[in-house]
Design an enzyme around this catalytic site. Sequence first.
Site, mmCIF file in Angstrom:
data_model
loop_
_atom_site.group_PDB
_atom_site.id
_atom_site.type_symbol
_atom_site.label_atom_id
_atom_site.label_comp_id
_atom_site.label_asym_id
_atom_site.label_seq_id
_atom_site.Cartn_x
_atom_site.Cartn_y
_atom_site.Cartn_z
ATOM 1 N N GLY A 86 -0.745 0.854 -5.150
ATOM 2 C CA GLY A 86 -2.333 0.233 -4.761
ATOM 3 C C GLY A 86 -3.514 1.044 -5.408
ATOM 4 N N CYS A 125 0.842 -1.081 -0.049
ATOM 5 C CA CYS A 125 -0.095 0.128 -0.020
ATOM 6 C C CYS A 125 0.753 1.281 -0.027
ATOM 7 C CB CYS A 125 -1.202 0.052 1.159
ATOM 8 S SG CYS A 125 -2.154 -1.400 1.358
ATOM 9 N N TYR A 149 10.845 -4.358 -7.649
ATOM 10 C CA TYR A 149 9.867 -3.992 -8.609
ATOM 11 C C TYR A 149 8.685 -2.808 -7.985
ATOM 12 C CZ TYR A 149 4.993 -4.429 -10.191
ATOM 13 O OH TYR A 149 3.606 -3.645 -10.536
ATOM 14 N N ASN A 156 0.854 0.392 5.983
ATOM 15 C CA ASN A 156 1.312 -0.578 4.945
ATOM 16 C C ASN A 156 2.087 -1.656 5.334
ATOM 17 O OD1 ASN A 156 2.308 -1.384 2.368
ATOM 18 N ND2 ASN A 156 4.240 0.001 2.656
ATOM 19 N N GLY A 157 1.852 -2.847 5.141
ATOM 20 C CA GLY A 157 2.424 -3.973 5.524
ATOM 21 C C GLY A 157 1.368 -5.041 5.786
#
Length: 502
Positions: free
Chosen positions: A28, A2, A256, A102-103
């Site tokens: 996201g 995210c 990436y 985020n995670g």
Amino acid sequence: MCGIVGVVSHAPVNQLIYDALLLLQHRGQDAAGIVTQLERKFFMHKAKGMVRDVFRTRNMRGLPGDAGLGQVRYPTAGNAYSEEEAQPFYVNAPFGIVLVHNGNLTNAQALKAELFTTDHRHINTESDSEVLLNVFAHELEKTTRGIKLTPEDVFKAVAQVHKRVRGSYAVIAMISGHGVLAFRDPYGIRPLSLGRGKDGTVMVASESVTLEGTGHAFERHVQPGEAVFIDLKGNVHARQCADNPKLFPCIFEFVYLARPDSVMDGISVYQARLNLGETLAKRVISTLPPNEIDVIIPIPESSRPSAMECAKLLGIPYREGFVKNRYVGRTFIMPGQGVRKKSVRQKLNVISSEFKGRNVMLVDDSIVRGTTSREIVQMAREAGAKKVYLASAAPPVRFPNVYGIDMPTATELVAHGRTIDEIREIIGCDALIYQDVEGMKRAIGSLNPKLDGFDASCFDGVYVTGDINPDDIARINEARVGQEDPLEESASRLALPNAEEA
């Protein structure tokens, strides 16, 4: 994966947060949300969809205030279909707190039971972010007495969160009437950066490009285990809140996930990908005589730096052989297998003249399931290529990732339990060249010798938090709802507007 952002300013922040989320859109596309604060009241709007679709003029007008936070969501835990699981999340006590995350928490189910039986807190969704918010809220309530809240209280609460929570988490929270808090897990798996504007605005965000793209000077990265509290006057308070922090950032960010113009934990993402191309060239030489390759072609988008550097070092022409249709729906990011069954040929078209009669080496940043790789190889053959070689700038993805990248089950990974030659036969290429794990780590780690290491669990099966076993992975997969085939293919992901496109 995210993207998150938080801002404290002396002017309205709704447009600023919107602009920041556009710069994080590559992280996201399932849902987006913004919350702002005016006096002690929160104003929130969130929904499924991309930023440009979720927020209209009427929504922006309903987000007043000089402090706020936002998130773009790609679900790796919880229910991908639920509108309720779009972030931010809110609890009304103590003070009123909103949070974005985020995670991925690896002990979310145990914490959820503990919150119910011991802390007497109710969790209303399947999201681990709501669990994290309630753990923090409970710990903050224990550290405070009366209405006054000090940075010291906040730091004590974060220290307790670190003791209870396992997994990866970069967090931004806003405490009503007090300020914005940002903190990272003790291993620094997920990224977080801090910056400042000329007008005194303070911003924290997942990637440095978010700061620079909104006119803020990058100041530093939030350290593993560190908490940064920004009061409503813009004063920044920081404290290390973990007992034994170590820096093990997710290596897939550099392969990436992140934009190439970002810097993460002192490492230029673009330079990291150039370095991967350099080490990949050495792998090619040891596997295949370079004089058997007529041209090197990247699979768009994020493999380009590696492909260019590889071609340069091998002395082989670099060409663009695929054109990407940027207006096809982003099927990689959409939940549900049915939507993802669209052909790769809707997203990529070949330039036949670059393939006809040539031995072509295609370069990708990584290969996950192998399904799209197989179709792209076939497209190259149909365009007239004599031979098609495939090189991956990353090693084989053999293990599930539990820290927030959607690689949930080993059986879905084309490299799991297979030899390189078996993978080559499935994909249908004439030769398959992979980066090796240690070469990848050296290539990226050399850019910041201060790192303790990397989370490279999807490549080497080593989970840096030290608390993951096969039963945990199975349990985490079972907890995911509505995500039948979340990661369609290699990290070029044909449908995701990453890197050069975002």
